[in-house]
Motif scaffolding. Structure first.
Motif, mmCIF file in Angstrom:
data_model
loop_
_atom_site.group_PDB
_atom_site.id
_atom_site.type_symbol
_atom_site.label_atom_id
_atom_site.label_comp_id
_atom_site.label_asym_id
_atom_site.label_seq_id
_atom_site.Cartn_x
_atom_site.Cartn_y
_atom_site.Cartn_z
ATOM 1 N N GLU A 1 5.436 9.492 44.301
ATOM 2 C CA GLU A 1 5.402 9.161 45.723
ATOM 3 C C GLU A 1 6.790 8.999 46.310
ATOM 4 O O GLU A 1 7.026 9.297 47.472
ATOM 5 C CB GLU A 1 4.625 7.852 45.915
ATOM 6 C CG GLU A 1 3.266 8.067 46.525
ATOM 7 C CD GLU A 1 2.679 6.764 47.035
ATOM 8 O OE1 GLU A 1 1.863 6.844 47.954
ATOM 9 O OE2 GLU A 1 3.016 5.686 46.514
ATOM 10 N N THR A 2 7.721 8.485 45.507
ATOM 11 C CA THR A 2 9.077 8.235 46.021
ATOM 12 C C THR A 2 10.148 9.091 45.344
ATOM 13 O O THR A 2 11.259 9.185 45.851
ATOM 14 C CB THR A 2 9.483 6.763 45.776
ATOM 15 O OG1 THR A 2 9.446 6.519 44.362
ATOM 16 C CG2 THR A 2 8.533 5.813 46.483
ATOM 17 N N GLY A 3 9.843 9.665 44.196
ATOM 18 C CA GLY A 3 10.848 10.429 43.466
ATOM 19 C C GLY A 3 11.746 9.568 42.585
ATOM 20 O O GLY A 3 12.715 10.055 42.011
ATOM 21 N N THR A 4 11.415 8.307 42.459
ATOM 22 C CA THR A 4 12.233 7.430 41.620
ATOM 23 C C THR A 4 12.000 7.731 40.147
ATOM 24 O O THR A 4 10.860 7.870 39.709
ATOM 25 C CB THR A 4 11.863 5.956 41.878
ATOM 26 O OG1 THR A 4 11.867 5.748 43.282
ATOM 27 C CG2 THR A 4 12.848 5.020 41.221
ATOM 28 N N TRP B 1 11.606 13.925 44.091
ATOM 29 C CA TRP B 1 10.436 13.854 44.960
ATOM 30 C C TRP B 1 9.966 15.264 45.345
ATOM 31 O O TRP B 1 8.797 15.590 45.263
ATOM 32 C CB TRP B 1 10.750 13.040 46.224
ATOM 33 C CG TRP B 1 9.640 13.075 47.230
ATOM 34 C CD1 TRP B 1 8.410 12.491 47.107
ATOM 35 C CD2 TRP B 1 9.649 13.745 48.497
ATOM 36 N NE1 TRP B 1 7.655 12.754 48.224
ATOM 37 C CE2 TRP B 1 8.385 13.523 49.098
ATOM 38 C CE3 TRP B 1 10.590 14.503 49.190
ATOM 39 C CZ2 TRP B 1 8.043 14.032 50.356
ATOM 40 C CZ3 TRP B 1 10.266 15.003 50.435
ATOM 41 C CH2 TRP B 1 8.997 14.774 51.007
ATOM 42 N N ARG B 2 10.960 16.104 45.728
ATOM 43 C CA ARG B 2 10.596 17.478 46.097
ATOM 44 C C ARG B 2 9.914 18.182 44.924
ATOM 45 O O ARG B 2 8.897 18.864 45.092
ATOM 46 C CB ARG B 2 11.830 18.271 46.509
ATOM 47 C CG ARG B 2 12.298 17.922 47.906
ATOM 48 C CD ARG B 2 13.487 18.804 48.268
ATOM 49 N NE ARG B 2 13.981 18.498 49.593
ATOM 50 C CZ ARG B 2 15.252 18.638 49.954
ATOM 51 N NH1 ARG B 2 16.148 19.071 49.093
ATOM 52 N NH2 ARG B 2 15.628 18.366 51.183
ATOM 53 N N ASP C 1 28.851 6.599 49.006
ATOM 54 C CA ASP C 1 28.123 7.862 48.921
ATOM 55 C C ASP C 1 28.173 8.507 47.550
ATOM 56 O O ASP C 1 27.356 9.365 47.242
ATOM 57 C CB ASP C 1 28.676 8.850 49.964
ATOM 58 C CG ASP C 1 28.232 8.467 51.357
ATOM 59 O OD1 ASP C 1 27.013 8.380 51.578
ATOM 60 O OD2 ASP C 1 29.097 8.211 52.208
ATOM 61 N N TYR C 2 29.165 8.141 46.743
ATOM 62 C CA TYR C 2 29.228 8.670 45.385
ATOM 63 C C TYR C 2 28.494 7.675 44.498
ATOM 64 O O TYR C 2 28.908 6.527 44.357
ATOM 65 C CB TYR C 2 30.678 8.821 44.919
ATOM 66 C CG TYR C 2 30.769 9.530 43.583
ATOM 67 C CD1 TYR C 2 30.822 10.923 43.533
ATOM 68 C CD2 TYR C 2 30.760 8.826 42.392
ATOM 69 C CE1 TYR C 2 30.877 11.581 42.309
ATOM 70 C CE2 TYR C 2 30.808 9.476 41.168
ATOM 71 C CZ TYR C 2 30.870 10.856 41.135
ATOM 72 O OH TYR C 2 30.916 11.508 39.934
ATOM 73 N N CYS C 3 27.418 8.116 43.918
ATOM 74 C CA CYS C 3 26.531 7.181 43.221
ATOM 75 C C CYS C 3 26.929 7.042 41.758
ATOM 76 O O CYS C 3 26.731 7.959 40.970
ATOM 77 C CB CYS C 3 25.095 7.659 43.334
ATOM 78 S SG CYS C 3 23.943 6.561 42.514
ATOM 79 N N ASP D 1 7.945 8.158 39.652
ATOM 80 C CA ASP D 1 6.999 7.775 40.692
ATOM 81 C C ASP D 1 6.931 8.956 41.667
ATOM 82 O O ASP D 1 7.867 9.164 42.440
ATOM 83 C CB ASP D 1 7.515 6.513 41.389
ATOM 84 C CG ASP D 1 6.641 6.109 42.564
ATOM 85 O OD1 ASP D 1 5.724 6.878 42.936
ATOM 86 O OD2 ASP D 1 6.880 5.024 43.122
ATOM 87 N N PRO E 1 16.488 10.753 43.792
ATOM 88 C CA PRO E 1 15.103 10.573 44.224
ATOM 89 C C PRO E 1 14.640 11.710 45.146
ATOM 90 O O PRO E 1 13.519 12.206 45.002
ATOM 91 C CB PRO E 1 15.133 9.227 44.951
ATOM 92 C CG PRO E 1 16.244 8.462 44.283
ATOM 93 C CD PRO E 1 17.281 9.509 43.935
ATOM 94 N N LEU E 2 15.513 12.145 46.054
ATOM 95 C CA LEU E 2 15.136 13.248 46.940
ATOM 96 C C LEU E 2 14.772 14.501 46.151
ATOM 97 O O LEU E 2 13.722 15.118 46.379
ATOM 98 C CB LEU E 2 16.289 13.551 47.911
ATOM 99 C CG LEU E 2 16.169 14.824 48.756
ATOM 100 C CD1 LEU E 2 14.966 14.752 49.691
ATOM 101 C CD2 LEU E 2 17.448 15.066 49.566
ATOM 102 N N ASP F 1 21.240 -1.386 35.836
ATOM 103 C CA ASP F 1 19.774 -1.323 35.962
ATOM 104 C C ASP F 1 19.255 0.113 36.109
ATOM 105 O O ASP F 1 18.051 0.325 36.181
ATOM 106 C CB ASP F 1 19.267 -2.225 37.095
ATOM 107 C CG ASP F 1 19.794 -1.821 38.457
ATOM 108 O OD1 ASP F 1 20.602 -0.879 38.543
ATOM 109 O OD2 ASP F 1 19.397 -2.453 39.457
ATOM 110 N N ASP F 2 20.140 1.088 36.149
ATOM 111 C CA ASP F 2 19.705 2.493 36.093
ATOM 112 C C ASP F 2 19.531 2.945 34.642
ATOM 113 O O ASP F 2 19.030 4.040 34.393
ATOM 114 C CB ASP F 2 20.765 3.424 36.718
ATOM 115 C CG ASP F 2 20.875 3.248 38.222
ATOM 116 O OD1 ASP F 2 19.818 3.102 38.862
ATOM 117 O OD2 ASP F 2 22.003 3.265 38.739
#
Ligand SMILES: Cc1cc2nc3c(=O)[nH]c(=O)nc-3n(C[C@H](O)[C@H](O)[C@H](O)COP(=O)(O)OP(=O)(O)OC[C@H]3O[C@@H](n4cnc5c(N)ncnc54)[C@H](O)[C@@H]3O)c2cc1C
Lengths: 788, 268
Positions: free
Chosen positions: A650-653, A775-776, A709-711, A648, A771-772, A716-717
């Motif tokens: 728009e969001t970087g997802t 998105w960039r 903070d550690y993802c 996406d 996502p960041l 669901d990913d």
């Protein structure tokens, strides 16, 4: 094939106890009179300990002892070791700084062990630790590898004034330079292989126990290789000689490599048990695990691929800086060298390869093997380069790979490995079919209509598993041999216990190994039990990592079973009054060739033990055989994974839409378990590609020190997987097994990043592609489109 | 955890009385935030006043006229699955269903979440956008006055939230962009329209917690349609930057989430 034999998807025997909460993990073990250890850890990434005052802590409620580096030194407890010697280009040995189990004068990363408090309860130990007064002189810290090697950077270990452990290389530089000189096209790439925290579900734990009556120690610990732990604790750290030290690794809840190593905590627990005269228990909490488990990956790489005018690969040049952290963990030195560079040929026929690797100290947690260990890093380099080279030369990425695949076997690469067997194009062609590659254009267009970006990415990986021939790894610097042992004990009524030197911490050995025994001896699978993880039961073994337990561990069992059958034939010959040479063994029955005279396996076992039918001078009673198996080569699992995803912009997802995996693991014993290993591996690989990344700030604080903070990837990913197989049986072991434990984690990261870069139309997306980051990248793509 | 005294109370009054006597006591609701903080030794209250035995009185959902009353001890799960909330303010039920995981939703409470005012929590945005009133054992506080900064509220020491009253909007929607690691809101935008009044509240993004997005509100008050937001963007100033998202990205996401929320509120 029987319902429980080789090739059957037998349900895991061990799962009953795991899913009903009856597993016995280290933390479930409690010894009478047990005390608890709490480690005071350094809050600083780099500091001198000017003084350490433990008086108040020692007087605190419930405290039995407060021990420091001085006590370790006074008792002459040896330091932790790195067991693989790497030599630099100039022939000099690697620069290994001392690694005391408790800090001596200096701390080198946040989480480093300053002191241990042993008390009646954990809460008391922790309370008392807050009363220890440490006077730190904080030193400048360095976490970035490029900074660490600069002149004037803080020196972490006196043995290396430029924080460099080694400058190592492999391959033929002159031949590679010559290939580049005549290249038609050169693809260049800078890559970061992100640092990962292993995050096994069960945190590390240890219980040390000392029995003064026999002067012997027992250590219960979360280990993937208890015998290696005993060897190191005996021979190097000097806790006790091997016959006075028993190491038990009971049920272990995941390791992914992080539980191969011999750490400070278990060393201290077993040593302190004698010192305080009480069993000593320690269990890491999740925060400690983040700080102090050996991390994985963490490379900076520049790589170049040379092509001739026909688009054939003619040379590969790789320069890597590998972050080894603040100390050299047990096998850390080998991971970015011999477990990495020899895989840089991938599945391709590349005549010239040259790799340089610098191992670097930084003020971060030690880095060591993590699922795949070196091979994911190599695959990431090769498969990113290959994908880009295809795009740059306008070739279809699948066709480009097909053109460059190795086609004839055995194949000697320019970087040590001799691939024995494989069929790379078969896997790719099957994967293209399963992924419906033909229609990707239509699916991309459909996504575009929805304002989405769709991408597809390939990864044709290879790995070297089963490690490995002992003499071969010895010649490369390994301090140990990498064979495996087995002992088959047939009981008088024909049930069987198999002792193996490998160790299961999620892999399902109690099932797959039993399938082999059931198949070979023709007895019900429930009559077989697998014993591992106790140095008092299993004499010696090398443990489980590098997808070695099938290829090497089961081969040892296979060999021991052969001996059992041979002995059984002798017993049967007496029972059936025939010559041993005339006895056949099939489906659990010994029979006399060409007659209907037969006796079943259980009866032969009984006859072997009652020993009435033969004299002890002619034949030894009993039915028990052991074997050691030392492989003749590495095994080379390989395959193709294809990731198709949608972004996406728009969001970087990023949403992974389809995942196709076609793997060649050689012979498969239990397809369900193998598929599960593939799923788990891909999950971890996708985790590395999309979410996970250990991040230290400039001062050396771990920013990603919790799941906040550690993802970690979640269900669901991840997509549903479409898993297929091809098979070229491995010629270097009797079962034809190659190994499957790490494949997914090796294959997945480049497949994901190749798909993302395909979707956004340019190459500059680093892992983790959050996502960041996406998105960039997508913004740039959208802007580029608008400009066109 | 450090040592503390543990009290169980079965009414708001007893809870408040105890709190008055123990200066650094803390109310314990779902414990989803408080207990991990204590385990990590980041908080060391001398006493815990467990509100769970008072759940019968402090939990529950009631629709009274054009307002939905939700007791402080009502679990996220119960808000998400309440027929009343789903009918009256579906956006609020959806929001509750997006908090954490099933375990968190079965323990965590609306009172605990609002009292805690985590800058990335979901409920504060609903309170602000729906113009809710926070009822305590002492007074009623409007949402606009309640959330005062990072983890800061207008609550006085020992003051207990008893319930939260949400006016029923004509249209509302919540769009959450979860932080990939924690799944708290990295940016969450709650849009609500009641009569002519449009309120847009943003959580997860602001460096001093939940806030109202004035420019978006003005544009949407003129016309409650996504087209009204063309050219309207959030400023990155005052927004959080961390490893997951910098301020520019968060500002961008506020716009995206706001537009998606408006579309959703309009049934698109
Ligand atoms: C894994 C995990 C994921 C989460 N994900 C999300 C998420 O996505 N979105 C989100 O919004 N939240 C999330 N949370 C937080 C969750 O919603 C908590 O329920 C909430 O923050 C606190 O509510 P609690 O009932 O557990 O309060 P507690 O932890 O018991 O208390 C929190 C604070 O509020 C005070 N307090 C509690 N009740 C009252 C009262 N009635 N009056 C006055 N003060 C009171 C307590 O004294 C304490 O200081 C998550 C939590 C966890 C553990």
């Amino acid at each position: 094939m029987s319902a429980t034999g080789l090739g059957a998807s037998v349900r895991r025997k061990e799962d009953l106890r795991f899913i009903t909460g009856r597993g016995q993990y280290t933390d479930d073990i409690n010894r009478p009179g047990q005390a608890y250890a709490y480690f005071l850890r350094s809050p600083h990434a780099h500091a001198e300990i000017k003084s350490l005052d433990t008086k108040a802590a020692r007087k605190a409620d419930g405290v039995l002892a407060v021990l420091t580096g001085d006590d370790i030194a006074a008792d002459k407890v040896g330091g932790l070791i790195c067991g693989w010697m790497i030599h630099s280009k100039d022939g000099s040995p690697m620069k290994a700084g001392a690694h005391p189990a408790l800090a001596q004068g200096k701390v080198r990363y946040v989480g480093d062990h300053v002191a241990v408090v042993i008390a009646e309860t954990l809460a008391q130990a922790r309370d008392a630790s807050e009363k220890i007064k440490v006077d730190y002189k904080v030193l400048p810290a360095v976490v970035d590898m490029n900074d660490a090697v600069k002149k004037g950077a803080p020196v972490i270990h006196d043995v290396s004034d430029n924080n460099t452990v080694y400058n190592w290389h492999l391959g033929d530089k002159a031949a590679t330079d010559a290939a580049f000189a005549k290249a038609k096209h050169v693809t260049k790439l800078d890559l970061v292989n992100n640092r990962l925290v292993p995050n096994a579900m069960e945190p590390r734990a240890a219980v040390g126990d000392y029995e003064p009556g026999t002067e012997s120690f027992t250590l219960y610990t979360t280990s993937q290789n208890p015998h290696v732990a005993r060897l190191v604790l005996s021979a190097f750290i000097g806790i006790a000689p091997e016959h006075k030290l028993r190491v038990i690794a009971p049920d272990v809840g995941g390791g992914f490599g992080s539980k191969i190593f011999i750490y400070a905590e278990e060393t201290v627990c077993v040593w302190a048990a004698k010192k305080v005269g009480r069993p000593v228990k320690w269990t890491a909490d999740r925060s400690e695990a983040f700080l102090s488990d050996a991390h994985g990956r963490d490379h900076l790489t520049h790589a170049e691929l040379a092509l001739d005018e026909k688009g054939k690969m003619i040379g590969l040049r790789v320069n890597t800086k590998a972050n080894l952290g603040a100390y050299l963990s047990t096998f850390s030195s080998s991971v970015p060298t011999y477990l990495y560079a020899p895989l840089l040929s991938g599945q391709y026929d590349i005549p010239a390869i040259y790799a340089e690797v610098d191992g670097i100290y930084t003020n971060t947690a030690p880095v060591d093997a993590y699922r795949g260990a070196g091979r994911p890093e190599a695959t990431f380099v090769v498969e990113r380069l290959v994908e880009i080279a295809a795009r740059e030369t306008g070739a279809d990425p699948a066709q480009f790979r097909l053109k460059n695949f190795i086609r004839t076997f055995p194949h000697q690469t320019p970087v040590i490995m001799a691939y024995d067997v494989g069929n790379y194009q078969a896997a790719l062609e099957k994967a293209l079919e399963m992924a419906d590659y033909r229609n990707i254009g239509k699916r991309k267009a459909a996504s575009a209509r929805e304002g989405k970006l769709r991408g597809i990415g390939f990864s044709a990986y290879i790995e070297a598993c089963g490690i490995a021939p002992s003499a071969a790894v010895g010649s490369l610097g390994a301090g140990v041999g990498l064979w495996e042992s087995a002992e088959v004990r047939v009981n008088p009524i024909g049930t069987v216990e198999v002792l193996t030197g490998s160790h299961s911490h999620g892999q399902g050995h109690e099932t797959t190994f039993a399938q082999l025994v059931s198949d070979r001896l023709g007895i019900p699978i429930d009559n077989v039990s697998i014993v591992h993880g106790d140095t008092d039961k299993v004499q010696m073994g090398m443990g489980t990592y590098g997808s070695r337990s099938g290829a090497v561990g089961m081969s040892a069992i296979f060999k021991a079973l052969d001996k059992v059958i041979a002995k059984g034939k002798k017993v049967a010959a007496y029972c059936l009054e025939a010559a041993a040479d005339d006895i056949d063994f099939k489906d659990g029955k010994f029979s006399v060739k060409g007659t209907d005279k037969e006796i079943d396996f259980g009866s032969v076992a009984l006859q072997a033990y009652i020993a009435h039918k033969f004299s002890g001078q002619d034949l030894e009673p009993g039915l028990k055989e052991g074997a050691f198996w030392d492989p003749t080569n590495f095994t080379f699992p390989a395959g193709v994974h294809i990731c198709e995803l949608e972004i996406d912009p728009e969001t970087g997802t990023t949403r992974i839409d389809h995942w196709t995996a076609v793997d060649d693991f050689g012979r498969v014993i239990n397809p369900m378990i193998v598929e599960g290993q593939v799923h788990g591996g891909i999950g971890q690989g996708v985790g590395q590609a999309l979410c996970e990344g250990a991040h230290y700030d400039k001062s050396g604080q771990l920013v990603t020190a919790s799941f906040n903070d550690y993802c970690m990837p979640r269900a669901d990913d991840l997509p549903s997987y479409n898993v297929g197989m091809t098979q070229t049986p491995c010629p270097s072991n009797p079962l034809g097994i190659k190994g499957c434990g790490e494949a997914g984690a090796i294959a997945a990261p480049p497949a994901v990043i190749n798909a993302i870069t395909d979707a956004v139309g340019h190459e500059n997306v680093a892992m983790p592609a959050t996502p960041l980051a996406v998105w960039r990248a997508a913004q740039k793509a959208v802007m580029k489109k608008a400009a066109e | 955890m450090y040592q503390f005294t543990y009290h169980r109370v079965d009414s708001a009054r007893k809870a408040a009385n105890l709190a008055e006597k123990n200066e650094d006591a803390k109310f314990l609701a779902g414990g989803m935030t408080l207990l991990p903080t204590m385990k990590q030794r980041l908080a060391s209250p001398s006493a815990l006043i467990d509100l769970n035995p008072a759940s019968e009185k402090l939990a529950g959902i009631e629709v009274k006229g054009r307002n939905v009353h939700i007791g402080a001890m009502t679990r996220h799960y119960d808000v998400a699955n309440s027929k009343d909330v789903q009918e009256a303010i579906p956006a609020l039920a959806e929001l509750a269903g997006m908090i954490g995981d099933p375990a968190v939703r079965h323990r965590g409470t609306i009172g605990g979440s609002v009292a805690n005012n985590d800058p990335a929590a979901d409920y504060p945005s609903a309170c602000l956008a729906l113009n809710a009133t926070i009822h305590t054992n002492k007074r009623k506080i409007s949402a606009d006055e309640f959330f005062t900064g990072l983890f800061e509220t207008a609550l006085e020491p020992g003051e207990l939230i008893t319930k939260i009253v949400f006016p029923v909007p004509s249209k509302a929607a919540y769009m959450k962009f979860p932080n990939p690691a924690s799944r708290y809101a990295m940016v969450g935008v709650f849009v609500a329209k009641k009569g002519k009044d449009v309120r847009v509240a943003v959580t997860g993004a602001g460096s001093s917690g939940v806030f109202r997005a004035g420019k978006f509100e003005a544009a949407l008050t003129a016309k409650f349609h996504v087209k009204a937001l063309e050219g309207v963007s959030a400023s990155a100033e005052g927004l959080n930057s961390d490893i997951h998202a910098d301020a520019a990205y968060r500002a961008h996401l506020i716009g995206v989430m706001a537009r998606r929320a408006v579309n959703k509120a309009n049934g698109k």
